[in-house]
Design a protein around this motif. Structure first.
Motif, PDB file in Angstrom:
ATOM      1  N   LEU C   7       0.776  -1.223  -0.045  1.00 55.17           N
ATOM      2  CA  LEU C   7      -0.044   0.020  -0.097  1.00 55.17           C
ATOM      3  C   LEU C   7       0.789   1.115  -0.042  1.00 55.17           C
ATOM      4  O   LEU C   7       2.027   1.191   0.656  1.00 55.17           O
ATOM      5  N   ASP C   8       0.611   2.143  -0.876  1.00 60.43           N
ATOM      6  CA  ASP C   8       1.383   3.361  -0.892  1.00 60.43           C
ATOM      7  C   ASP C   8       0.504   4.726  -1.113  1.00 60.43           C
ATOM      8  O   ASP C   8      -0.233   4.783  -2.041  1.00 60.43           O
ATOM      9  N   ILE C   9       0.061   5.141  -0.204  1.00 58.93           N
ATOM     10  CA  ILE C   9      -0.822   6.507  -0.253  1.00 58.93           C
ATOM     11  C   ILE C   9       0.022   7.825  -0.048  1.00 58.93           C
ATOM     12  O   ILE C   9       0.930   7.776   0.952  1.00 58.93           O
ATOM     13  N   GLU C  10      -0.259   8.736  -0.952  1.00 59.85           N
ATOM     14  CA  GLU C  10       0.476  10.142  -0.789  1.00 59.85           C
ATOM     15  C   GLU C  10      -0.609  11.270  -0.986  1.00 59.85           C
ATOM     16  O   GLU C  10      -1.229  11.124  -1.818  1.00 59.85           O
ATOM     17  N   ASN C  11      -0.541  11.820   0.117  1.00 62.31           N
ATOM     18  CA  ASN C  11      -1.371  13.067   0.359  1.00 62.31           C
ATOM     19  C   ASN C  11      -2.807  12.816   0.044  1.00 62.31           C
ATOM     20  O   ASN C  11      -3.310  13.607  -0.889  1.00 62.31           O
ATOM     21  N   VAL C  67     -12.911  12.641  -2.264  1.00 69.65           N
ATOM     22  CA  VAL C  67     -11.670  12.104  -1.863  1.00 69.65           C
ATOM     23  C   VAL C  67     -10.514  12.589  -2.934  1.00 69.65           C
ATOM     24  O   VAL C  67     -10.900  12.423  -4.160  1.00 69.65           O
ATOM     25  N   GLU C  68      -9.512  13.123  -2.503  1.00 70.30           N
ATOM     26  CA  GLU C  68      -8.533  13.685  -3.436  1.00 70.30           C
ATOM     27  C   GLU C  68      -7.177  12.743  -2.990  1.00 70.30           C
ATOM     28  O   GLU C  68      -7.070  12.807  -1.930  1.00 70.30           O
ATOM     29  N   CYS C  69      -6.181  12.672  -4.053  1.00 68.39           N
ATOM     30  CA  CYS C  69      -5.341  11.849  -3.441  1.00 68.39           C
ATOM     31  C   CYS C  69      -4.161  11.919  -4.757  1.00 68.39           C
ATOM     32  O   CYS C  69      -4.343  11.940  -5.825  1.00 68.39           O
ATOM     33  N   GLU C  70      -2.917  12.073  -4.297  1.00 69.46           N
ATOM     34  CA  GLU C  70      -1.748  12.153  -5.333  1.00 69.46           C
ATOM     35  C   GLU C  70      -1.603  10.827  -5.719  1.00 69.46           C
ATOM     36  O   GLU C  70      -1.205  10.562  -6.938  1.00 69.46           O
ATOM     37  N   LYS C  71      -1.554   9.856  -4.757  1.00 68.91           N
ATOM     38  CA  LYS C  71      -1.070   8.725  -5.108  1.00 68.91           C
ATOM     39  C   LYS C  71      -1.917   7.597  -4.090  1.00 68.91           C
ATOM     40  O   LYS C  71      -1.993   7.902  -3.176  1.00 68.91           O
ATOM     41  N   LEU C  72      -2.723   6.603  -4.873  1.00 67.78           N
ATOM     42  CA  LEU C  72      -3.213   5.486  -3.824  1.00 67.78           C
ATOM     43  C   LEU C  72      -2.735   4.338  -4.690  1.00 67.78           C
ATOM     44  O   LEU C  72      -3.594   3.769  -5.573  1.00 67.78           O
ATOM     45  N   LEU C  73      -1.750   3.548  -4.472  1.00 65.99           N
ATOM     46  CA  LEU C  73      -1.439   2.199  -5.007  1.00 65.99           C
ATOM     47  C   LEU C  73      -1.690   1.067  -4.034  1.00 65.99           C
ATOM     48  O   LEU C  73      -1.225   1.222  -2.969  1.00 65.99           O
ATOM     49  N   LEU C  74      -2.379   0.190  -4.514  1.00 67.45           N
ATOM     50  CA  LEU C  74      -2.435  -1.163  -3.853  1.00 67.45           C
ATOM     51  C   LEU C  74      -1.816  -2.091  -4.592  1.00 67.45           C
ATOM     52  O   LEU C  74      -2.096  -2.644  -5.480  1.00 67.45           O
ATOM     53  N   ASP C  75      -0.834  -2.580  -4.054  1.00 66.67           N
ATOM     54  CA  ASP C  75      -0.004  -3.779  -4.654  1.00 66.67           C
ATOM     55  C   ASP C  75       0.403  -3.204  -5.964  1.00 66.67           C
ATOM     56  O   ASP C  75       0.350  -4.014  -7.036  1.00 66.67           O
ATOM     57  N   GLY C  76       0.698  -1.883  -6.359  1.00 64.53           N
ATOM     58  CA  GLY C  76       1.024  -1.511  -7.626  1.00 64.53           C
ATOM     59  C   GLY C  76       0.134  -0.930  -8.572  1.00 64.53           C
ATOM     60  O   GLY C  76       0.234  -0.434  -9.471  1.00 64.53           O
TER      61      GLY C  76
END
Lengths: 299, 324, 332
Positions: C7-11, C67-76
């Motif tokens: 999981l990679d969440i940014e901003n 919902v606003e998000c720069e990056k929301l990667l789940l397993d890529g």
């Protein structure tokens, strides 16, 4: 010092305005356009009911017969035309608001006093008392309301007071059941127990805590109840059992106009419209109130 | 100072249901000294809340004696009970359902004063309400607010102020902090402790949270299915738990301390409703030490001064633990 | 390195536009989780824990949620721009969620066996009979005898229901499991059983875990990392040792001081003063500043993460100053 002020402002403290339930309900109610129109109409109807008697004289404008002018079509002079005795239908419809509305309001008040207190007792105490009251209500609702009204009117004679009482009694089981259903969830709340610990008696708890929290469905029922009471009163008058002639009650006017319906339709249309608009307004207002009072339906 | 304020003797509360008689509280006895706190601990359905309510006669006890200040509460008439309740108050668990949503904060706090006609005159009542609000740490600007405008911590303060309005000596706190966040929980616990010190209050503190009860109580009684299985001063109970259930309960607390990784006793099964319980230890079905000896109801026995345990295999287990 | 992140969440920013104003639930949250790791998301009511979890599954109700998000990667995989159809495939298969209340999370008109089988049947290419057979295995795995598969939820106790929910959540062996306060509604002894179960299943399937809780004790039991949330932001994150033994943020310190100490019952609790801020009206700068005993002028400006070590960061501008430290002592 300046910093301290800033801190207070920044701490995110909401300003505590006194926002009572009524204000909250009004805020929600305003969002519903049809309910707002209904409210406007209800206000107009109430206004007319109160003030019509100051503009018209009962003897001169309402019951005095002008045989020469009978059966006139709607015109600039007689907006709704004239009836078989030459009386102005518009004036009579306007003046009749008073009767229909007062029958509705008083009848509902009677149902409320009887039904709500029985429902409150049934819901609050439960057990045998509840069973007795509910069974009694069931028996009562088993009798058709018109039949009940007819029976009471013939027993006590034909007058507007008896009409109010009859309709009031006929509808009271409905209020009883609504109230009981609304009381049940409130009864088990902890604040009821808290009041008991605080030493408040049963009566105090019922009227100070249970009733205010169970009020929403009762308010809705009252608004809608006025509509059905008006309808019932008109129905009884139409059968000739309601308001005695020559009072310009809408149901009675319908009944009188019925004979001439084929040729002079307006005699029945206008009182009919008056009933319809009044009933519709109260029903829509009840709908709007229900939505405004029930926070679960907010979205 | 050392006298018993409350003495509960053989308190029983049975509920009849269509499935049988529920023994919600079954032969519970304990005493509380003036100014002390007794913690009543147990899982949901163990009868701790019913015990608290029965003491105030909010539910009529089936049998038993509740001797408060030398008088048996159970024999009082309705009018005498109303008077007696001025001295015994209750703080509720749920700060959301225990305050009437249609009443303002001041109305809620003033209610017991008005109901018992303790003070006459609107101004005097307002004055008293204000001083109560100050006591529990509520800002005066909240005087006319409605409960739904307040957060859980402030609501619970309103509940405490209401309980204090009649200047009681004894308060049953029914899970007063379990609905609150930790930081707010600490505020309320501190408030209750300060009030106890200032007013000499006596508490029964009902909770399922062992770390809170340890912090708060002088004595702890552990309940399981309507019975007290172990009762001891807090320090004794935590350092030397003797009943297998208490041991499991203590080991089940998740501790926010990395150095304290302990051996964990996980007991099997779940608590059931005590419907027509047979004559056996109530913990029999879940206990890992259960044997035939447990097929009769154990009595509370004093293992050392002030420490009572109800377990049939107490002696053998005592040896077992020392061997380990 | 990046491939190792489940999981990679940014901003991440989540707002709720309501009549009473904009509720700023999550405000620029960053969160990374390595495969196979377990992170505890700790915070009080209204800190934005659940909202964060829901945005990972894109389940935030819209409207009123934004919902606003720069990056929301789940397993890529990019979750934010994914079409709903693909998203439905991921929900329940790659990520599943356990909710707080076991009483309402099960459908009362289906047997528990059917409910577990349904989740397998939906996501995997198996026959109904095969799915049901696997559902029985799942039940055994969570400690419920397979015979009870054709019983209805109301025949189960609270703890058993939660076991069923765990079985449903793990039926398709998800890569990430989000547990939202899974034990709050349960008794301590049952909670201990449940934590034990989650821990053993996680080891078995090497599932990554986000554990949402308000109980630091639970975090200490089953997580590797902790992220402490306050007013919609992670204010401190690190390994268990970092956060528990080398606490840096004043709020985390306050949390620890509020918990009654089992070993020392005489010590008075030190609660955090004041109340959690109103999310419609957050203070500028550090949201904790009005309650913070260490606050100074600089706290009113924008905060950024300060790394103490590779694994440990804190969002508190006072650490820019040399020699600043909080009262809570480092352990060891």
């Amino acid at each position: 010092m300046a910093r301290k002020n800033k801190k207070a402002a920044a701490s995110g403290q909401k300003e505590y305005k006194k926002r009572s339930l009524a204000a909250e309900v009004w805020r929600n109610y305003k969002k519903n356009p049809s309910a707002m129109i209904a409210l406007f109409l209800v206000i107009v109807i109430v206004f007319v009911a109160i003030f019509a008697q100051f503009f018209y004289d009962f003897k001169k404008d309402i019951v005095k017969q002008h045989v020469k002018e009978k059966f006139q079509k709607p015109s600039a002079e007689h907006w709704f035309g004239t009836d078989n005795y030459g009386r102005d239908v518009f004036t009579r419809v306007i003046y009749g608001t008073k009767y229909s509305l007062s029958v509705g309001v008083v009848a509902v008040a009677i149902s409320c006093i009887v039904g709500v207190s029985l429902g409150l007792i049934a819901g609050y105490y439960g057990g045998v008392i509840e069973d007795l009251i509910l069974r009694f209500c069931e028996v009562f609702t088993g009798i058709p309301s018109i039949l009940m009204g007819v029976a009471l009117m013939t027993a006590f004679g034909q007058s507007i007071g008896v009409l109010m009482l009859a309709i009031g009694l006929v509808y009271s089981p409905m209020y009883c059941r609504t109230t009981r259903a609304a009381v049940l969830p409130v009864r088990d709340q902890e604040y009821i127990e808290a009041a008991r610990v605080a030493g408040v008696g049963d009566l105090g708890i019922m009227f100070n805590h249970v009733l205010p929290n169970a009020l929403s469905p009762i308010i809705v029922q009252v608004t809608m109840g006025i509509a059905s009471a008006i309808l019932c009163a008109s129905g009884l008058s139409f059968l000739g059992l309601g308001v005695p002639i020559p009072m310009p009650e809408w149901g009675a006017m319908l009944s009188e106009g019925r004979e001439f319906m084929r040729d002079y339709m307006y005699l029945t249309i206008f009182p009919g419209l008056a009933i319809m608009i009044t009933v519709l307004s109260f029903n829509l207002m009840g709908d709007g109130l229900r939505d405004a009072l029930d926070p679960k339906l907010k979205q | 100072m050392d006298e018993n304020l409350l003495e509960v003797k053989n308190l029983k509360k049975y509920f009849r249901t269509k499935h049988g008689t529920v023994h919600a509280v079954d032969d519970v006895s304990f005493t509380i000294k003036k100014g002390k706190t007794l913690g009543l601990v147990g899982e949901s359905g163990c009868g701790k809340t019913t015990t608290g309510r029965a003491i105030l006669r909010l539910t009529e006890p089936t049998s038993g004696q509740i001797i408060f200040n030398g008088r048996d509460i159970c024999t009082l008439s309705k009018r005498e009970l109303k008077k007696a309740r001025r001295d015994m108050q209750l703080v509720f668990q749920d700060p959301y359902s225990s305050l009437d949503p249609r009443k303002t904060v001041s109305q809620i706090i003033a209610e017991p004063i008005k109901a018992n006609k303790l003070i006459k005159g609107k101004e005097q009542i307002d004055e008293r309400v204000n001083s109560l609000m100050q006591t529990v740490g509520l800002a005066p600007r909240l005087f006319n607010t409605y409960p739904h405008e307040l957060d859980g911590g402030r609501r619970q303060r309103v509940g405490i102020a209401r309980a204090l309005a009649m200047e009681p000596h004894f308060i049953v706190c029914d899970e007063p902090v379990s609905a609150l966040d930790v930081s707010i929980q600490a505020q309320i616990l501190n408030l209750l402790k300060t009030l106890q010190a200032e007013m000499g209050l006596t508490f029964i503190f009902i909770t399922h949270d062992l770390s809170v009860v340890n912090h708060f109580s002088d004595d702890i009684a552990v309940m399981y299915l309507g019975k007290i299985v172990e009762m001891a001063p807090s320090e004794e109970l935590f350092s030397n738990p003797r009943h297998p259930y208490t041991q499991a309960l203590l080991s089940a607390i998740p501790v926010p301390d990395l150095s304290a990784k302990r051996e964990r006793i996980i007991i099997k099964g779940e608590i059931v409703s005590p419907i027509d319980p047979p004559d056996e230890c109530r913990f029999y079905k879940r206990c890992s030490y259960a044997c035939d000896a447990c097929r009769k109801t154990p009595q509370l026995e004093e293992v050392c001064p002030g420490h009572f345990v109800a377990c049939n295999r107490l002696e053998e287990l005592g040896n077992l633990n020392t061997v380990k | 390195m990046d491939n190792n992140l489940i999981l990679d969440i940014e901003n991440l920013v989540v707002r709720f536009e309501t009549d009473d104003g904009t509720v700023r639930a999550v405000n620029g949250l960053n969160l990374q989780l390595e495969k196979g790791h377990a992170v505890g998301l700790v915070g009080e009511t209204g800190a934005g824990k659940t909202t964060t979890a829901l945005s990972i599954l894109r389940l935030v109700p819209d409207p009123p949620g934004v919902v606003e998000c720069e990056k929301l990667l789940l397993d890529g995989q990019d979750i934010i721009n994914m079409p709903i159809k693909d998203l439905e495939k991921i929900r329940g298969k790659d990520v599943s969620m356990i909710f707080q209340d076991p009483m309402t999370a099960l459908n009362p008109v289906f047997t528990v066996g059917e409910q577990i089988a349904e989740s397998i049947f939906l996501h995997e290419d198996v026959s109904k009979a095969e799915a049901y057979k696997r559902a029985l295995d799942m039940l055994e795995l969570v400690g419920i005898p397979a015979e009870r598969a054709n019983e209805y939820p109301h025949q189960f106790s609270g703890g058993m229901k939660q076991r069923v929910i765990i079985a449903i959540a793990l039926a398709c062996h998800p890569k990430l499991l989000i547990a939202d306060e899974p034990t709050t509604a349960l008794d301590v002894t049952i909670q201990a059983q449940m934590l034990d179960l989650i821990r053993s299943l996680r080891e078995k399937y090497s599932t990554s875990l986000i554990m949402i809780t308000h109980d630091l004790g639970i975090v200490a039991e089953i997580c590797d990392e902790v992220a402490v949330m306050y007013a919609g932001n992670v204010i401190e994150k690190g390994t268990l040792e970092d956060v528990f033994n080398r606490t840096k943020h004043p709020y985390t310190e306050g949390l620890f001081n509020s918990i009654p100490n089992l070993n020392d019952r005489k010590v008075m609790l030190t609660p955090i003063k004041g109340f959690t801020p109103d999310p419609t009206n957050l203070p500028p700068g550090c949201a904790f500043e009005p309650r913070c005993p260490y606050a100074c002028e600089n706290c009113l400006k924008e905060q950024k993460d300060i790394y103490i070590s590779d694994t440990h960061f804190v969002r508190c501008s006072r650490y820019e100053e040399d020699g600043f430290s909080i009262d809570r002592k480092e352990i060891q």
